[in-house]
Design a protein around this motif. Structure first.
Motif, mmCIF file in Angstrom:
data_model
loop_
_atom_site.group_PDB
_atom_site.id
_atom_site.type_symbol
_atom_site.label_atom_id
_atom_site.label_comp_id
_atom_site.label_asym_id
_atom_site.label_seq_id
_atom_site.Cartn_x
_atom_site.Cartn_y
_atom_site.Cartn_z
ATOM 1 N N GLU A 122 -1.230 -7.412 8.148
ATOM 2 C CA GLU A 122 -1.193 -7.601 6.703
ATOM 3 C C GLU A 122 -2.187 -6.681 5.999
ATOM 4 O OE1 GLU A 122 -1.464 -9.975 8.973
ATOM 5 O OE2 GLU A 122 0.585 -10.798 8.859
ATOM 6 N N ALA A 123 -3.375 -6.522 6.583
ATOM 7 C CA ALA A 123 -4.382 -5.642 5.982
ATOM 8 C C ALA A 123 -3.922 -4.187 5.993
ATOM 9 C CB ALA A 123 -5.718 -5.775 6.721
ATOM 10 N N LEU A 124 -3.238 -3.766 7.069
ATOM 11 C CA LEU A 124 -2.738 -2.396 7.137
ATOM 12 C C LEU A 124 -1.612 -2.169 6.132
ATOM 13 C CD1 LEU A 124 -2.753 -1.669 10.975
ATOM 14 C CD2 LEU A 124 -4.403 -0.947 9.246
ATOM 15 N N VAL A 125 -0.764 -3.169 5.931
ATOM 16 C CA VAL A 125 0.280 -3.051 4.915
ATOM 17 C C VAL A 125 -0.363 -2.860 3.546
ATOM 18 C CG1 VAL A 125 2.130 -4.258 3.697
ATOM 19 C CG2 VAL A 125 2.008 -4.363 6.194
ATOM 20 N N ASP A 126 -1.378 -3.655 3.249
ATOM 21 C CA ASP A 126 -2.031 -3.561 1.950
ATOM 22 C C ASP A 126 -2.738 -2.218 1.784
ATOM 23 O OD1 ASP A 126 -2.704 -5.068 -0.528
ATOM 24 O OD2 ASP A 126 -4.757 -4.717 0.156
ATOM 25 N N ARG A 127 -3.421 -1.756 2.842
ATOM 26 C CA ARG A 127 -4.113 -0.472 2.756
ATOM 27 C C ARG A 127 -3.126 0.676 2.568
ATOM 28 N NH1 ARG A 127 -7.117 1.697 7.944
ATOM 29 N NH2 ARG A 127 -8.016 -0.392 7.884
ATOM 30 N N THR A 128 -2.013 0.623 3.292
ATOM 31 C CA THR A 128 -1.002 1.672 3.175
ATOM 32 C C THR A 128 -0.432 1.696 1.762
ATOM 33 O OG1 THR A 128 -0.449 1.399 5.516
ATOM 34 C CG2 THR A 128 1.142 2.572 4.137
ATOM 35 N N ARG A 129 -0.131 0.530 1.221
ATOM 36 C CA ARG A 129 0.379 0.451 -0.151
ATOM 37 C C ARG A 129 -0.641 1.024 -1.142
ATOM 38 N NH1 ARG A 129 3.216 -5.399 0.523
ATOM 39 N NH2 ARG A 129 5.397 -4.716 0.321
ATOM 40 N N LEU A 159 -4.456 -5.211 17.212
ATOM 41 C CA LEU A 159 -5.022 -4.878 15.900
ATOM 42 C C LEU A 159 -6.306 -5.669 15.653
ATOM 43 C CD1 LEU A 159 -1.793 -4.675 13.691
ATOM 44 C CD2 LEU A 159 -3.238 -2.778 14.464
ATOM 45 N N ALA A 160 -6.305 -6.921 16.076
ATOM 46 C CA ALA A 160 -7.515 -7.732 15.928
ATOM 47 C C ALA A 160 -8.671 -7.130 16.720
ATOM 48 C CB ALA A 160 -7.244 -9.164 16.382
ATOM 49 N N ASP A 161 -8.360 -6.571 17.887
ATOM 50 C CA ASP A 161 -9.395 -5.922 18.694
ATOM 51 C C ASP A 161 -10.002 -4.728 17.961
ATOM 52 O OD1 ASP A 161 -9.002 -7.745 20.721
ATOM 53 O OD2 ASP A 161 -7.678 -6.436 21.894
ATOM 54 N N GLN A 162 -9.202 -4.110 17.066
ATOM 55 C CA GLN A 162 -9.686 -2.980 16.271
ATOM 56 C C GLN A 162 -10.254 -3.438 14.932
ATOM 57 O OE1 GLN A 162 -6.809 0.191 15.961
ATOM 58 N NE2 GLN A 162 -6.632 0.436 18.163
ATOM 59 N N GLY A 163 -10.351 -4.750 14.744
ATOM 60 C CA GLY A 163 -10.972 -5.282 13.544
ATOM 61 C C GLY A 163 -10.088 -5.299 12.330
ATOM 62 N N THR A 164 -8.773 -5.376 12.531
ATOM 63 C CA THR A 164 -7.869 -5.403 11.388
ATOM 64 C C THR A 164 -6.680 -6.299 11.694
ATOM 65 O OG1 THR A 164 -6.699 -4.003 9.776
ATOM 66 C CG2 THR A 164 -6.521 -3.381 12.111
ATOM 67 N N THR A 165 -5.758 -6.408 10.736
ATOM 68 C CA THR A 165 -4.535 -7.187 10.892
ATOM 69 C C THR A 165 -3.364 -6.391 10.365
ATOM 70 O OG1 THR A 165 -4.679 -8.215 8.701
ATOM 71 C CG2 THR A 165 -5.838 -9.334 10.524
ATOM 72 N N GLN A 168 0.324 2.325 10.538
ATOM 73 C CA GLN A 168 0.382 2.734 9.140
ATOM 74 C C GLN A 168 1.498 3.737 8.888
ATOM 75 O OE1 GLN A 168 -4.156 3.224 8.460
ATOM 76 N NE2 GLN A 168 -3.270 2.850 6.452
ATOM 77 N N ARG A 169 1.725 4.650 9.824
ATOM 78 C CA ARG A 169 2.817 5.611 9.648
ATOM 79 C C ARG A 169 4.158 4.889 9.587
ATOM 80 N NH1 ARG A 169 -0.341 8.967 13.095
ATOM 81 N NH2 ARG A 169 0.725 8.194 14.932
#
Length: 346
Positions: A287-294, A279-285, A247-248
């Motif tokens: 693309e999802a992190l890009v969207d959350r950061t935005r 990232l999948a092992d942490q339950g995310t992707t 995310q950073r």
């Protein structure tokens, strides 16, 4: 309960060392305010302010700082409080940094062990589009995010004091990046930081010369190892989660138009497929992190700045303002204009 269990509780509760309020009471009194009343209003015992061995609620500390600026009518309260704080508020973390071989290694100590001071504060070195520079990224990670303009300026001021300790009393960064609009005339920021200030920025921190990382320090290897071993024994918190690192990087790359999983993976020295798998092992992707950061960045800039919508769209990596409007409806159920209006009048 083990040491690790206690520290995980500290992380979950959002705490910070009492030294985060070092000099607070004296400054508030000098400005005509009642520090004890302000502290009690946020459930902080006045005797705890300035004590390293005491943990305080981080939101309470932020509330005390923000309210002091309002009550005393002091728009530069955070910067004034920073003049009363330095590396000593970090305790053994500061000692570990001061015994490092060079400035880059000192920054590594801050990155690894700031959780001992507060797990909600992060300091990392991020790449710059010009390889001659680096960006020292400073973050306060609390959700939901409180209003913390004064607290961010305090963080910038204390960091400047630490930079001068390591790089010399006359040191000046290349630029300072402030996430909100100027709280006082811009010339006061330049005089305080000794560098141009940029406001409404996606990130909080300093641009500095990359060559400074090699600046030699005391290089007391024995003391440095002993301090790191001690910090390892009391930290017990994994504050280097992969998704936080991603995310950073995303927040820095969004405005450049060069964001991709390949670029981020290279910064982390990973293959893109390996990054996706972890990232999948942490339950995310990715693309999802890009969207959350935005979403997080848009929410903060809408609430804390008057940045024009066209500029905000660019900061988020959108080529058209219409895409920002569509995304805002998906995130917040309303347009960005209405989101800003509701936040400012809420």
């Amino acid at each position: 309960m083990t040491s690790r269990d206690k520290n995980l509780m500290i992380y979950d509760m959002g705490l910070i060392r009492g030294t985060s309020l070092q000099g607070y009471s004296e400054l508030v009194r000098s400005l005509g305010g009642d520090p004890n009343a302000l502290l009690r209003a946020v459930k902080i015992p006045p005797s705890a302010a300035g004590q390293f061995d005491t943990y305080l609620g981080h939101r309470g500390v932020i509330g005390a700082i923000e309210s002091a600026a309002t009550v005393t009518g002091t728009p530069d309260f955070g910067r004034l409080l920073a003049q009363r704080q330095g590396i000593e508020i970090l305790g053994p973390i500061g000692a570990a940094a001061r015994t490092a071989r060079n400035f880059g290694e000192a920054l590594g100590s801050f990155r690894e062990y700031l959780a001992v001071y507060s797990p909600n504060i992060q300091a990392t070195v991020q790449p710059h589009h010009d390889h001659h520079y680096i960006f020292l990224d400073l973050r306060i990670v609390l959700r939901p995010r409180p209003a913390l303009r004064q607290t961010l300026e305090l963080t910038l001021g204390v960091t400047l004091n630490i930079l001068k300790l390591f790089l010399g009393p006359t040191y000046r960064p290349v630029s300072v990046h402030v996430p909100h609009e100027a709280l006082t005339p811009e010339r006061e920021y330049r005089r305080y930081f000794g560098a141009p200030a940029r406001f409404g920025e996606p990130s909080c921190g300093f641009t500095i010369l990359a060559a400074e990382l090699d600046r030699p320090l005391s290089d007391d290897e024995t003391a440095h190892r002993a301090l790191r071993a001690y910090l390892d024994s009391i930290s017990g918190v994994d504050h280097n989660d992969l998704d936080e690192s991603v995310q950073r990087l995303i927040s820095h790359l969004l405005p450049t138009g060069g964001l991709s999983i390949g670029v981020v993976a290279r910064q982390l020295d990973l293959h893109p497929r390996t990054l996706q798998r972890r990232l999948a092992d942490q339950g995310t992707t990715f693309e999802a992190l890009v969207d959350r950061t935005r979403m997080d960045l848009a929410d903060r800039l809408l609430r804390e700045t008057d940045m024009p919508m066209t500029q905000l769209a660019g900061v988020l990596g959108y080529s058209e303002q219409s895409v920002l409007v569509w995304a805002s409806r998906r995130w917040f159920g309303t347009t960005p204009t209405h989101r800003r209006r509701d936040a400012q009048h809420g």
